[in-house]
Design a protein around this motif. Structure first.
Motif, PDB file in Angstrom:
ATOM      1  N   PRO A 126       0.830  -1.197   0.000  1.00 56.93           N
ATOM      2  CA  PRO A 126       0.000   0.000   0.000  1.00 56.93           C
ATOM      3  C   PRO A 126       0.873   1.258   0.000  1.00 56.93           C
ATOM      4  CG  PRO A 126       0.034  -0.978   2.189  1.00 56.93           C
ATOM      5  CD  PRO A 126       0.783  -1.905   1.284  1.00 56.93           C
ATOM      6  N   GLU A 127       0.274   2.346  -0.456  1.00 54.01           N
ATOM      7  CA  GLU A 127       1.024   3.591  -0.641  1.00 54.01           C
ATOM      8  C   GLU A 127       1.765   4.043   0.610  1.00 54.01           C
ATOM      9  OE1 GLU A 127      -1.097   6.842  -2.403  1.00 54.01           O
ATOM     10  OE2 GLU A 127      -1.824   5.606  -4.049  1.00 54.01           O
ATOM     11  N   GLN A 128       1.140   3.894   1.782  1.00 59.15           N
ATOM     12  CA  GLN A 128       1.770   4.392   3.006  1.00 59.15           C
ATOM     13  C   GLN A 128       3.059   3.635   3.327  1.00 59.15           C
ATOM     14  OE1 GLN A 128      -1.224   2.848   2.931  1.00 59.15           O
ATOM     15  NE2 GLN A 128      -1.596   1.618   4.770  1.00 59.15           N
ATOM     16  N   ALA A 129       3.263   2.468   2.736  1.00 65.71           N
ATOM     17  CA  ALA A 129       4.478   1.690   2.977  1.00 65.71           C
ATOM     18  C   ALA A 129       5.669   2.255   2.217  1.00 65.71           C
ATOM     19  CB  ALA A 129       4.267   0.233   2.596  1.00 65.71           C
ATOM     20  N   GLY A 130       5.432   3.065   1.190  1.00 64.77           N
ATOM     21  CA  GLY A 130       6.519   3.617   0.392  1.00 64.77           C
ATOM     22  C   GLY A 130       7.521   4.411   1.202  1.00 64.77           C
ATOM     23  N   ALA A 131       7.060   5.093   2.238  1.00 67.42           N
ATOM     24  CA  ALA A 131       7.955   5.900   3.067  1.00 67.42           C
ATOM     25  C   ALA A 131       8.890   5.031   3.897  1.00 67.42           C
ATOM     26  CB  ALA A 131       7.134   6.799   3.990  1.00 67.42           C
ATOM     27  N   TYR A 132       8.584   3.754   4.058  1.00 61.89           N
ATOM     28  CA  TYR A 132       9.362   2.869   4.915  1.00 61.89           C
ATOM     29  C   TYR A 132      10.098   1.770   4.155  1.00 61.89           C
ATOM     30  CZ  TYR A 132       6.377   5.256   8.188  1.00 61.89           C
ATOM     31  OH  TYR A 132       5.718   6.243   8.876  1.00 61.89           O
ATOM     32  N   PHE A 133       9.842   1.652   2.858  1.00 59.05           N
ATOM     33  CA  PHE A 133      10.504   0.625   2.054  1.00 59.05           C
ATOM     34  C   PHE A 133      11.746   1.261   1.443  1.00 59.05           C
ATOM     35  CE2 PHE A 133      11.387  -2.370  -1.230  1.00 59.05           C
ATOM     36  CZ  PHE A 133      10.932  -3.578  -0.723  1.00 59.05           C
ATOM     37  N   ASN A 134      12.911   0.805   1.880  1.00 58.63           N
ATOM     38  CA  ASN A 134      14.186   1.405   1.480  1.00 58.63           C
ATOM     39  C   ASN A 134      14.981   0.451   0.608  1.00 58.63           C
ATOM     40  OD1 ASN A 134      14.629   4.007   3.292  1.00 58.63           O
ATOM     41  ND2 ASN A 134      13.542   2.453   4.484  1.00 58.63           N
ATOM     42  N   LYS A 135      15.427   0.952  -0.549  1.00 59.24           N
ATOM     43  CA  LYS A 135      16.267   0.154  -1.441  1.00 59.24           C
ATOM     44  C   LYS A 135      17.703   0.661  -1.331  1.00 59.24           C
ATOM     45  CE  LYS A 135      13.446   0.693  -4.957  1.00 59.24           C
ATOM     46  NZ  LYS A 135      12.869   0.625  -6.275  1.00 59.24           N
ATOM     47  N   ILE A 136      18.618  -0.282  -1.069  1.00 58.51           N
ATOM     48  CA  ILE A 136      20.038   0.055  -0.961  1.00 58.51           C
ATOM     49  C   ILE A 136      20.684  -0.060  -2.339  1.00 58.51           C
ATOM     50  CG2 ILE A 136      22.222  -0.581   0.126  1.00 58.51           C
ATOM     51  CD1 ILE A 136      20.415  -1.859   2.381  1.00 58.51           C
ATOM     52  N   GLN A 137      20.405  -1.160  -3.042  1.00 65.03           N
ATOM     53  CA  GLN A 137      20.888  -1.366  -4.402  1.00 65.03           C
ATOM     54  C   GLN A 137      19.725  -1.902  -5.222  1.00 65.03           C
ATOM     55  OE1 GLN A 137      24.098  -4.145  -4.187  1.00 65.03           O
ATOM     56  NE2 GLN A 137      25.545  -2.662  -3.370  1.00 65.03           N
ATOM     57  N   CYS A 138      19.643  -1.439  -6.465  1.00 65.10           N
ATOM     58  CA  CYS A 138      18.535  -1.877  -7.305  1.00 65.10           C
ATOM     59  C   CYS A 138      18.883  -1.710  -8.778  1.00 65.10           C
ATOM     60  CB  CYS A 138      17.276  -1.071  -6.991  1.00 65.10           C
ATOM     61  SG  CYS A 138      15.838  -1.582  -7.951  1.00 65.10           S
ATOM     62  N   PHE A 139      18.483  -2.676  -9.573  1.00 66.44           N
ATOM     63  CA  PHE A 139      18.642  -2.577 -11.021  1.00 66.44           C
ATOM     64  C   PHE A 139      17.861  -1.399 -11.580  1.00 66.44           C
ATOM     65  CE2 PHE A 139      15.117  -5.449 -10.171  1.00 66.44           C
ATOM     66  CZ  PHE A 139      14.111  -4.951 -10.970  1.00 66.44           C
ATOM     67  N   CYS A 140      16.879  -0.924 -10.824  1.00 66.95           N
ATOM     68  CA  CYS A 140      16.031   0.173 -11.296  1.00 66.95           C
ATOM     69  C   CYS A 140      16.731   1.531 -11.212  1.00 66.95           C
ATOM     70  CB  CYS A 140      14.725   0.206 -10.511  1.00 66.95           C
ATOM     71  SG  CYS A 140      14.956   0.495  -8.740  1.00 66.95           S
ATOM     72  N   PHE A 141      17.890   1.600 -10.563  1.00 67.41           N
ATOM     73  CA  PHE A 141      18.606   2.869 -10.449  1.00 67.41           C
ATOM     74  C   PHE A 141      19.280   3.260 -11.759  1.00 67.41           C
ATOM     75  CE2 PHE A 141      19.359   2.061  -5.628  1.00 67.41           C
ATOM     76  CZ  PHE A 141      18.051   2.391  -5.351  1.00 67.41           C
ATOM     77  N   THR A 142      19.507   2.294 -12.660  1.00 63.75           N
ATOM     78  CA  THR A 142      20.158   2.577 -13.945  1.00 63.75           C
ATOM     79  C   THR A 142      19.443   1.813 -15.057  1.00 63.75           C
ATOM     80  OG1 THR A 142      21.700   0.745 -13.663  1.00 63.75           O
ATOM     81  CG2 THR A 142      22.458   2.921 -12.923  1.00 63.75           C
ATOM     82  N   GLU A 143      19.685   2.212 -16.293  1.00 62.30           N
ATOM     83  CA  GLU A 143      19.130   1.494 -17.439  1.00 62.30           C
ATOM     84  C   GLU A 143      19.879   0.176 -17.596  1.00 62.30           C
ATOM     85  OE1 GLU A 143      19.458   4.213 -20.737  1.00 62.30           O
ATOM     86  OE2 GLU A 143      17.569   5.193 -20.213  1.00 62.30           O
ATOM     87  N   GLN A 144      19.178  -0.820 -18.116  1.00 61.74           N
ATOM     88  CA  GLN A 144      19.751  -2.152 -18.312  1.00 61.74           C
ATOM     89  C   GLN A 144      19.722  -2.489 -19.798  1.00 61.74           C
ATOM     90  OE1 GLN A 144      20.934  -3.805 -15.559  1.00 61.74           O
ATOM     91  NE2 GLN A 144      20.272  -2.014 -14.395  1.00 61.74           N
ATOM     92  N   THR A 145      20.871  -2.863 -20.347  1.00 63.04           N
ATOM     93  CA  THR A 145      20.938  -3.265 -21.753  1.00 63.04           C
ATOM     94  C   THR A 145      21.156  -4.768 -21.822  1.00 63.04           C
ATOM     95  OG1 THR A 145      21.836  -1.128 -22.422  1.00 63.04           O
ATOM     96  CG2 THR A 145      22.128  -2.958 -23.957  1.00 63.04           C
TER      97      THR A 145
END
Length: 190
Positions: A126-145
């Motif tokens: 749910p939307e309210q969880a976004g403030a507490y869900f923390n990503k340290i590393q993620c493929f989504c931080f950069t484009e993937q070829t």
């Protein structure tokens, strides 16, 4: 009123209207980055937070001292229409202790005969969880070829902030869904 005074007044009104129109145009261009920044800072609309490894260590210590409960995390994968990839999580759900680091792995495969660069957008429900869900590393931080036929594992290192335990809006949340959608990036593949 004289002609000169009237012309001067009309010129001021015209310049003011022009500046107002240019200001509104500038705000229109700034709206998307400002909205993105607002969502990242507040977690609005399920936007996850970006964290560092030291943030995760602090959260883990807080969770241990609080005897944190567990949370079910569901992983969702989608593709933009026409995107010739296969994309899915290796594991659909996981149970994690709040505050502890965990890793999810998604698998992507380029089913086309050409290199394709993809960009992932993400959301948390749910939307309210976004403030507490923390990503340290993620493929989504950069484009993937991905090259033709190439298949890769794409990890996400994350944790749920123990501050979620203090939020009355999170009291009844038993499962958080992390959802990604891959889109073909603009321009040629690199």
């Amino acid at each position: 009123m004289t002609q000169v005074a009237l012309a001067s007044k009309n010129l001021r009104v015209g310049v003011f209207a022009l500046l107002l129109a240019l200001g509104m145009l500038g705000l229109g261009y700034a709206a998307v980055p400002l909205y993105r920044l607002f969502c990242q800072v507040t977690g609005f609309a399920g936007t996850t937070q970006r964290a560092t490894a030291s943030d995760a260590d602090i959260a883990a210590r807080l969770a241990q001292s609080a005897g944190a409960r567990t949370m079910s995390i569901r992983f969702d994968a989608n593709l933009e229409r026409g995107m010739p990839w296969t994309f899915q999580p290796k594991q659909v759900t996981d149970t994690v202790q709040i505050g502890q680091r965990d890793m999810a792995v998604y698998v992507a495969r380029n089913n086309s005969s050409r290199p394709i660069t993809g960009s992932a957008t993400f959301n948390v429900e749910p939307e309210q969880a976004g403030a507490y869900f923390n990503k340290i590393q993620c493929f989504c931080f950069t484009e993937q070829t991905l090259q033709p036929g190439q298949e890769v594992d794409m990890p996400v290192l994350y944790f749920v902030d123990p501050k979620a335990l203090d939020d009355p809006n999170m009291k009844d949340v038993e499962q958080i869904t992390l959802s990604y959608t891959f889109h073909e990036a603009e321009g040629p593949a690199s």
